[in-house]
Design a protein around this motif. Structure first.
Motif, PDB file in Angstrom:
ATOM      1  N   ASP A 134     -33.512 -38.282   4.343  1.00 50.16           N
ATOM      2  CA  ASP A 134     -32.686 -36.693   4.134  1.00 50.16           C
ATOM      3  C   ASP A 134     -31.437 -36.311   3.643  1.00 50.16           C
ATOM      4  O   ASP A 134     -31.596 -35.345   3.230  1.00 50.16           O
ATOM      5  CB  ASP A 134     -33.182 -36.799   5.718  1.00 50.16           C
ATOM      6  N   GLN A 135     -30.205 -37.123   3.625  1.00 52.56           N
ATOM      7  CA  GLN A 135     -29.306 -36.724   3.016  1.00 52.56           C
ATOM      8  C   GLN A 135     -29.590 -36.221   1.684  1.00 52.56           C
ATOM      9  O   GLN A 135     -28.746 -35.251   0.966  1.00 52.56           O
ATOM     10  CB  GLN A 135     -28.087 -37.643   3.427  1.00 52.56           C
ATOM     11  N   LEU A 136     -29.692 -37.353   1.437  1.00 50.48           N
ATOM     12  CA  LEU A 136     -29.828 -37.879   0.003  1.00 50.48           C
ATOM     13  C   LEU A 136     -30.874 -36.085  -0.820  1.00 50.48           C
ATOM     14  O   LEU A 136     -30.348 -35.733  -1.555  1.00 50.48           O
ATOM     15  CB  LEU A 136     -30.572 -38.289  -1.032  1.00 50.48           C
ATOM     16  N   LYS A 137     -31.999 -35.148  -0.226  1.00 50.84           N
ATOM     17  CA  LYS A 137     -32.524 -34.306  -0.520  1.00 50.84           C
ATOM     18  C   LYS A 137     -31.501 -33.655  -0.111  1.00 50.84           C
ATOM     19  O   LYS A 137     -31.597 -31.925  -1.127  1.00 50.84           O
ATOM     20  CB  LYS A 137     -34.098 -34.985   0.413  1.00 50.84           C
ATOM     21  N   GLN A 138     -31.441 -33.221   0.747  1.00 50.73           N
ATOM     22  CA  GLN A 138     -29.878 -32.528   1.122  1.00 50.73           C
ATOM     23  C   GLN A 138     -29.058 -32.077   0.080  1.00 50.73           C
ATOM     24  O   GLN A 138     -28.482 -30.786  -0.268  1.00 50.73           O
ATOM     25  CB  GLN A 138     -29.473 -32.492   1.904  1.00 50.73           C
ATOM     26  N   LEU A 139     -28.335 -32.864  -0.980  1.00 51.56           N
ATOM     27  CA  LEU A 139     -27.170 -33.323  -1.329  1.00 51.56           C
ATOM     28  C   LEU A 139     -27.569 -32.579  -3.243  1.00 51.56           C
ATOM     29  O   LEU A 139     -27.196 -31.804  -2.895  1.00 51.56           O
ATOM     30  CB  LEU A 139     -26.653 -34.939  -1.902  1.00 51.56           C
ATOM     31  N   HIS A 140     -29.104 -33.009  -2.991  1.00 50.59           N
ATOM     32  CA  HIS A 140     -29.417 -32.394  -4.451  1.00 50.59           C
ATOM     33  C   HIS A 140     -29.830 -31.091  -4.252  1.00 50.59           C
ATOM     34  O   HIS A 140     -29.771 -30.234  -5.577  1.00 50.59           O
ATOM     35  CB  HIS A 140     -31.033 -33.086  -4.312  1.00 50.59           C
ATOM     36  N   GLU A 141     -30.297 -30.449  -3.194  1.00 45.70           N
ATOM     37  CA  GLU A 141     -30.675 -28.834  -2.749  1.00 45.70           C
ATOM     38  C   GLU A 141     -29.443 -28.280  -3.004  1.00 45.70           C
ATOM     39  O   GLU A 141     -29.098 -27.582  -3.335  1.00 45.70           O
ATOM     40  CB  GLU A 141     -31.128 -28.679  -1.508  1.00 45.70           C
ATOM     41  N   THR A 142     -28.105 -29.092  -2.565  1.00 46.55           N
ATOM     42  CA  THR A 142     -27.142 -28.272  -2.667  1.00 46.55           C
ATOM     43  C   THR A 142     -26.080 -27.974  -4.390  1.00 46.55           C
ATOM     44  O   THR A 142     -25.546 -27.129  -4.153  1.00 46.55           O
ATOM     45  CB  THR A 142     -26.366 -28.963  -1.512  1.00 46.55           C
ATOM     46  N   PHE A 143     -26.629 -29.204  -4.573  1.00 44.63           N
ATOM     47  CA  PHE A 143     -25.502 -29.471  -6.492  1.00 44.63           C
ATOM     48  C   PHE A 143     -26.903 -30.488  -6.607  1.00 44.63           C
ATOM     49  O   PHE A 143     -26.406 -31.157  -7.384  1.00 44.63           O
ATOM     50  CB  PHE A 143     -24.388 -29.878  -6.258  1.00 44.63           C
ATOM     51  N   PRO A 144     -27.989 -29.852  -7.714  1.00 41.71           N
ATOM     52  CA  PRO A 144     -28.667 -30.488  -8.100  1.00 41.71           C
ATOM     53  C   PRO A 144     -28.431 -30.914 -10.018  1.00 41.71           C
ATOM     54  O   PRO A 144     -26.883 -29.780  -9.957  1.00 41.71           O
ATOM     55  CB  PRO A 144     -29.644 -29.490  -8.725  1.00 41.71           C
ATOM     56  N   LYS A 145     -28.871 -30.575 -11.105  1.00 44.38           N
ATOM     57  CA  LYS A 145     -28.520 -31.106 -12.362  1.00 44.38           C
ATOM     58  C   LYS A 145     -27.706 -29.728 -12.739  1.00 44.38           C
ATOM     59  O   LYS A 145     -28.548 -28.832 -12.298  1.00 44.38           O
ATOM     60  CB  LYS A 145     -29.315 -31.377 -13.183  1.00 44.38           C
ATOM     61  N   THR A 146     -26.822 -29.453 -12.876  1.00 41.48           N
ATOM     62  CA  THR A 146     -25.798 -28.233 -13.208  1.00 41.48           C
ATOM     63  C   THR A 146     -25.335 -27.872 -14.569  1.00 41.48           C
ATOM     64  O   THR A 146     -24.793 -28.794 -14.852  1.00 41.48           O
ATOM     65  CB  THR A 146     -25.152 -27.590 -12.079  1.00 41.48           C
ATOM     66  N   GLY A 147     -25.714 -27.183 -15.259  1.00 41.71           N
ATOM     67  CA  GLY A 147     -24.837 -26.971 -16.424  1.00 41.71           C
ATOM     68  C   GLY A 147     -24.000 -25.775 -16.249  1.00 41.71           C
ATOM     69  O   GLY A 147     -24.689 -24.688 -15.728  1.00 41.71           O
ATOM     70  N   ILE A 148     -22.805 -25.638 -16.014  1.00 41.89           N
ATOM     71  CA  ILE A 148     -21.421 -24.369 -16.451  1.00 41.89           C
ATOM     72  C   ILE A 148     -21.011 -24.360 -17.559  1.00 41.89           C
ATOM     73  O   ILE A 148     -20.413 -24.625 -18.247  1.00 41.89           O
ATOM     74  CB  ILE A 148     -20.434 -24.887 -15.516  1.00 41.89           C
ATOM     75  N   VAL A 149     -21.413 -23.128 -17.868  1.00 38.32           N
ATOM     76  CA  VAL A 149     -20.594 -22.283 -19.496  1.00 38.32           C
ATOM     77  C   VAL A 149     -19.361 -21.738 -19.342  1.00 38.32           C
ATOM     78  O   VAL A 149     -19.742 -20.504 -18.390  1.00 38.32           O
ATOM     79  CB  VAL A 149     -21.780 -21.409 -20.066  1.00 38.32           C
ATOM     80  N   LEU A 150     -18.509 -21.678 -20.196  1.00 34.02           N
ATOM     81  CA  LEU A 150     -17.284 -20.917 -19.602  1.00 34.02           C
ATOM     82  C   LEU A 150     -16.466 -20.648 -21.266  1.00 34.02           C
ATOM     83  O   LEU A 150     -17.191 -20.989 -21.809  1.00 34.02           O
ATOM     84  CB  LEU A 150     -16.462 -21.662 -19.113  1.00 34.02           C
ATOM     85  N   THR A 151     -16.964 -19.166 -21.140  1.00 36.74           N
ATOM     86  CA  THR A 151     -16.694 -18.252 -22.488  1.00 36.74           C
ATOM     87  C   THR A 151     -15.132 -17.852 -22.407  1.00 36.74           C
ATOM     88  O   THR A 151     -14.565 -17.771 -21.448  1.00 36.74           O
ATOM     89  CB  THR A 151     -17.839 -17.623 -22.385  1.00 36.74           C
ATOM     90  N   GLN A 152     -14.853 -18.392 -23.400  1.00 32.88           N
ATOM     91  CA  GLN A 152     -12.762 -16.637 -23.520  1.00 32.88           C
ATOM     92  C   GLN A 152     -13.190 -16.747 -25.249  1.00 32.88           C
ATOM     93  O   GLN A 152     -12.822 -17.542 -25.852  1.00 32.88           O
ATOM     94  CB  GLN A 152     -12.385 -17.849 -23.280  1.00 32.88           C
ATOM     95  N   LYS A 153     -13.651 -15.453 -25.196  1.00 29.54           N
ATOM     96  CA  LYS A 153     -14.111 -14.783 -27.082  1.00 29.54           C
ATOM     97  C   LYS A 153     -14.973 -16.162 -27.759  1.00 29.54           C
ATOM     98  O   LYS A 153     -15.625 -16.693 -27.424  1.00 29.54           O
ATOM     99  CB  LYS A 153     -12.671 -14.770 -27.674  1.00 29.54           C
ATOM    100  N   GLU A 154     -14.248 -16.428 -28.710  1.00 27.95           N
ATOM    101  CA  GLU A 154     -14.499 -17.780 -29.351  1.00 27.95           C
ATOM    102  C   GLU A 154     -14.285 -19.287 -28.575  1.00 27.95           C
ATOM    103  O   GLU A 154     -14.589 -20.075 -30.119  1.00 27.95           O
ATOM    104  CB  GLU A 154     -13.828 -17.381 -31.148  1.00 27.95           C
TER     105      GLU A 154
END
Length: 268
Positions: A121-141
């Motif tokens: 149960d807890q592991l499923k909740q953790l997965h729902e909260t933050f699954p595999k995630t890509g974060i793309v940060l941009t700043q000009k070039e």
């Protein structure tokens, strides 16, 4: 820990005495007021000893299975004592056909189980909260990509646009925007010139990097994507990608420390 893979493997796992499966969620969060004195050590000791007491009247084979698990758990904790992060999650059997252990940057409620099936149960909740995630940060070039899951950093990838060749080049090491722009007024003037040129060509240049991001999202199996940067840049990049974007944060965080960025995303 590949949480999706773990869940798929354990979802239908079942055994019976004298073979049992051990489940442990251990809160080790140093920022938790209830953990200021390292109380997790007491909880771990009591949790393991309680099962040992319970098994005094059970078959010696089940006790041997538990002792084998207990030894593995204690060794894992000892090996990682200096970096337990916010929690430890373990699934294990005495036979050794199951052993999953990881330290997470997300808190859990301390729980111990020694039963016929894993408690997910807890592991499923953790997965729902933050699954595999890509974060793309941009700043000009400059573009930085963070690969994360369960609030933990897996990898960081940097791309920088070569303005001479107009190619996006992947590079290692920390981002250093404007490091070759000279100094003083000349630096400011050069930066303004580059900014103007980038704004004029942004659509074309972001269109050329978007397929690389889509490919990365597929290879890393991202279940959600967050984009961070100035609104016009983020919107332009999103428009050129095929993968859907989960959320956008209109802040300049490119030079921020990775865990600070992950916390920003987890707060969304």
């Amino acid at each position: 820990m590949d949480i999706k893979k773990v869940l798929n493997q354990l979802e239908h796992y079942q055994t019976e005495s004298p073979n049992r499966i051990f489940t442990m969620y251990l809160n080790t969060d140093p920022s938790d007021q209830d953990q200021q004195g390292g109380e997790w050590k007491i909880h771990l000791k009591n949790g393991l000893n309680n099962f040992e007491t319970y098994l005094q009247d059970d078959s010696s084979e089940e006790k041997r299975n538990f002792w084998a698990v207990k030894e593995k758990v204690e060794n894992y904790i000892e090996e990682n004592r200096q970096d337990l992060k916010k929690s430890v999650v373990i699934f294990a059997t005495g036979e050794g056909d199951v052993w999953f252990a990881d330290r997470l940057q997300m808190p859990v409620k301390t729980e111990f189980y020694w039963e016929d099936e894993p408690k997910l149960d807890q592991l499923k909740q953790l997965h729902e909260t933050f699954p595999k995630t890509g974060i793309v940060l941009t700043q000009k070039e400059h573009i930085k990509i963070i690969d994360a899951a369960l609030g933990s950093l897996n990898d960081t990838v940097f791309y920088e646009l070569d303005l001479d060749t107009e190619d996006w080049k992947q590079h290692q090491g920390p981002h250093q925007a404007g490091s070759n722009l000279g100094s003083g007024g000349a630096k400011s003037s050069k930066k303004d010139e580059l900014d103007d040129r980038f704004d004029e060509n942004r659509s074309r240049w972001y269109k050329s990097i978007a397929p690389k991001l889509d490919k990365l999202a597929k290879e890393r199996e991202w279940e959600q994507i967050y984009m961070i940067g100035e609104s016009d840049e983020v919107d332009e990049l999103e428009a050129n990608m095929n993968k859907p974007v989960t959320g956008k944060i209109n802040k300049n965080l490119l030079d921020h420390e990775e865990m600070s960025i992950l916390n920003e995303v987890m707060d969304q």
